[in-house]
Scaffold this active site. Sequence first.
Site, PDB file in Angstrom:
ATOM      1  N   SER A  68       4.993 -21.708  24.823  1.00  0.00           N
ATOM      2  CA  SER A  68       6.292 -21.473  24.212  1.00  0.00           C
ATOM      3  C   SER A  68       7.248 -22.664  24.269  1.00  0.00           C
ATOM      4  O   SER A  68       6.995 -23.689  23.659  1.00  0.00           O
ATOM      5  CB  SER A  68       6.888 -20.250  24.899  1.00  0.00           C
ATOM      6  OG  SER A  68       7.960 -19.791  24.196  1.00  0.00           O
ATOM      7  N   GLU A 378      18.009 -11.845  24.853  1.00  0.00           N
ATOM      8  CA  GLU A 378      18.405 -12.763  25.910  1.00  0.00           C
ATOM      9  C   GLU A 378      19.283 -13.826  25.251  1.00  0.00           C
ATOM     10  O   GLU A 378      19.138 -14.112  24.057  1.00  0.00           O
ATOM     11  CB  GLU A 378      17.166 -13.417  26.532  1.00  0.00           C
ATOM     12  CG  GLU A 378      16.308 -12.405  27.264  1.00  0.00           C
ATOM     13  CD  GLU A 378      15.112 -13.048  27.955  1.00  0.00           C
ATOM     14  OE1 GLU A 378      15.117 -13.112  29.184  1.00  0.00           O
ATOM     15  OE2 GLU A 378      14.189 -13.492  27.263  1.00  0.00           O
TER      16      GLU A 378
HETATM   17  C1  G16 Z   1       9.891 -16.678  28.420  1.00  0.00           C
HETATM   18  C2  G16 Z   1      10.201 -15.212  28.458  1.00  0.00           C
HETATM   19  C3  G16 Z   1      11.683 -15.003  28.270  1.00  0.00           C
HETATM   20  C4  G16 Z   1      12.470 -15.817  29.294  1.00  0.00           C
HETATM   21  C5  G16 Z   1      12.021 -17.277  29.287  1.00  0.00           C
HETATM   22  C6  G16 Z   1      12.612 -18.074  30.419  1.00  0.00           C
HETATM   23  O1  G16 Z   1      10.226 -17.179  27.165  1.00  0.00           O
HETATM   24  O2  G16 Z   1       9.468 -14.542  27.472  1.00  0.00           O
HETATM   25  O3  G16 Z   1      11.958 -13.648  28.373  1.00  0.00           O
HETATM   26  O4  G16 Z   1      13.819 -15.756  29.037  1.00  0.00           O
HETATM   27  O5  G16 Z   1      10.619 -17.353  29.407  1.00  0.00           O
HETATM   28  O6  G16 Z   1      12.211 -17.507  31.629  1.00  0.00           O
HETATM   29  P1  G16 Z   1      12.458 -18.200  33.032  1.00  0.00           P
HETATM   30  O7  G16 Z   1      13.943 -18.383  33.136  1.00  0.00           O
HETATM   31  O8  G16 Z   1      11.909 -17.232  34.034  1.00  0.00           O
HETATM   32  O9  G16 Z   1      11.750 -19.521  33.010  1.00  0.00           O
HETATM   33  P2  G16 Z   1       9.256 -18.106  26.332  1.00  0.00           P
HETATM   34  O10 G16 Z   1       9.923 -18.245  25.005  1.00  0.00           O
HETATM   35  O11 G16 Z   1       9.133 -19.384  27.097  1.00  0.00           O
HETATM   36  O12 G16 Z   1       7.970 -17.329  26.283  1.00  0.00           O
END
Ligand code: G16
Length: 548
Positions: A68, A378
């Site tokens: 991602s 979010e």
């Molecule tokens: C993922 C999750 C999101 C989250 C983000 C950041 O996003 O699917 O829900 O907000 O990671 O998470 P953290 O703050 O725990 O690093 P993505 O778009 O990277 O898959």
Amino acid sequence: MTMTLDYNAIKSNIIPHKVEGTKYAYGTAGFRTKAELLDSVMYKVGILATLRSKKLNGATIGVMITASHNPEEDNGVKLVDPRGEMLEQSWESYATKLANANDGDSLAEAIDQIVTAHEINVEARAAVIYAYDTRPSCPELVKCLEQGLTVSGAEATGFGLKTTPMLHYLVRCINSAGTSDAYGEPTEEGYYKKLSEAFKVAVSGKPRLSTLHVDCANGVGAPKLAEFAKHLPEDVLSLKIINDDTHTQGKLNKDCGADFVKTRQQAPLGSEIAPGDRYCSYDGDADRIVFYYVDSNNVFKLLDGDKIAGLAAMFIMELVQDAGIDTLKVGVVQTAYANGSSTNYLTNVLKVPVSCVPTGVKHLHHEAEKYDIGVYFEANGHGTVLFSPEALNTIKTAEAKTPAQQQSIQQLQAVTDVINQTVGDAISDMLLVETILTNREWSPEEWDQAYTDLPNRLVKVVVADRTIFKTTNAERELVEPEGLQEKINEHVAKYSQGRSFVRASGTEDAVRVYAEAATRSECDELAYKVSLLVYNEAGGVGKPPMMP
Ligand code: G16
């Protein structure tokens, strides 16, 4: 066809950890780390997906290989449950256990534990589909996943290059085919058709907006959006794609994409944004989106996930009212990262119930399911809208008393199809925003007028061991390291409308510090003070944080 589990094959084909002693954990969005450390994890995830499918009587499970928003050298993998939602949380610990098993016997033992705990019929059929994004490390990792699927006897189907939300869509379509809530045709083409047809209805009879500029983060969103655009004539939706280079190494998410724009609060590299332009940015796998513009003084203005949630809730609440079905209750789900002004707007202006849950769409999704219509976003632009089966039925069977009501019902129906209800989806969320702006005949400035964000800042602090950070109260307070929260509170108390919290990232090896306050300078100072505190008190690594 029945397929038993061949433990010998599973044991003898095991892919060992590349680096002895590596500890893996199923985090906010699955496993995520340096791509070179993931081959053995992929093998185990293949086996886990098979077990999950067997447990669910052969329902199709999805596996997506992506990291991602992370830098290009990282990769990751996540599992998708049969309705297109994230893997049930109680299974995450199994995933972690399997991933950490580093020899045939401990792997077989970990598998046995799952089989026993869930009374899994090992003879049952298993079906798994998988896809991947544009990262250069994907082809190698796909092979490791395939190896795990083969040894565990799954009927596996590779769907090739896809955005994450497309894979979620496909899983739901396959599992719901032939039922009363069939979700759509289980192909990429089916996805494009569903969204584009619904969008045409949702904006019919309204003047077109100007061109929307889309920054695709040099990721999978670029080729997929280009393909999607072929399904909508220019006079329905005019798009200009930027940052669509998926071939040059090192460009993915580099100085562009939703995460960059949100955290840096600036336009991406490659944009030539001018007053009057409307821009949005996807992230690397196209499951997040943020919008932005510059005002007449050329000041950058962000319209993030909170702004999208406010816009969507406002529009849907009005449509439900106009359609004469306001028995349907709308609710909004946010996380601690939601701007204080957005929560205030939702609660006091829209008067909609708001809940706050820990970071991760998996948490938001489940909370949103508690409402008839649950809007969840979010602040980073990850989110969607869920309609309960009863709500969908009410909308489908609503009888209009007036032509105006008829129009609202029709539009609400179209909106339910524009929205990817399995997970946050940049293409689908983009269409939702465009639907609302078209219907309101609004510019981004007009959308932005709902409320003014409190100045905010998100900082990453690298520490020796981020697992020492433990939180409570939907991540708004630290329990450990002991005493740190009190010190954060002392800083916060000095700033007007100050708020700050600290948590370990579940996708990157860092601790995230969030701060907001009444003015930009107060906010920046608070973010700096708390970051420094974390660095000094919890084993900061590298250079200490600096005042922005
Ligand atoms: C993922 C999750 C999101 C989250 C983000 C950041 O996003 O699917 O829900 O907000 O990671 O998470 P953290 O703050 O725990 O690093 P993505 O778009 O990277 O898959």
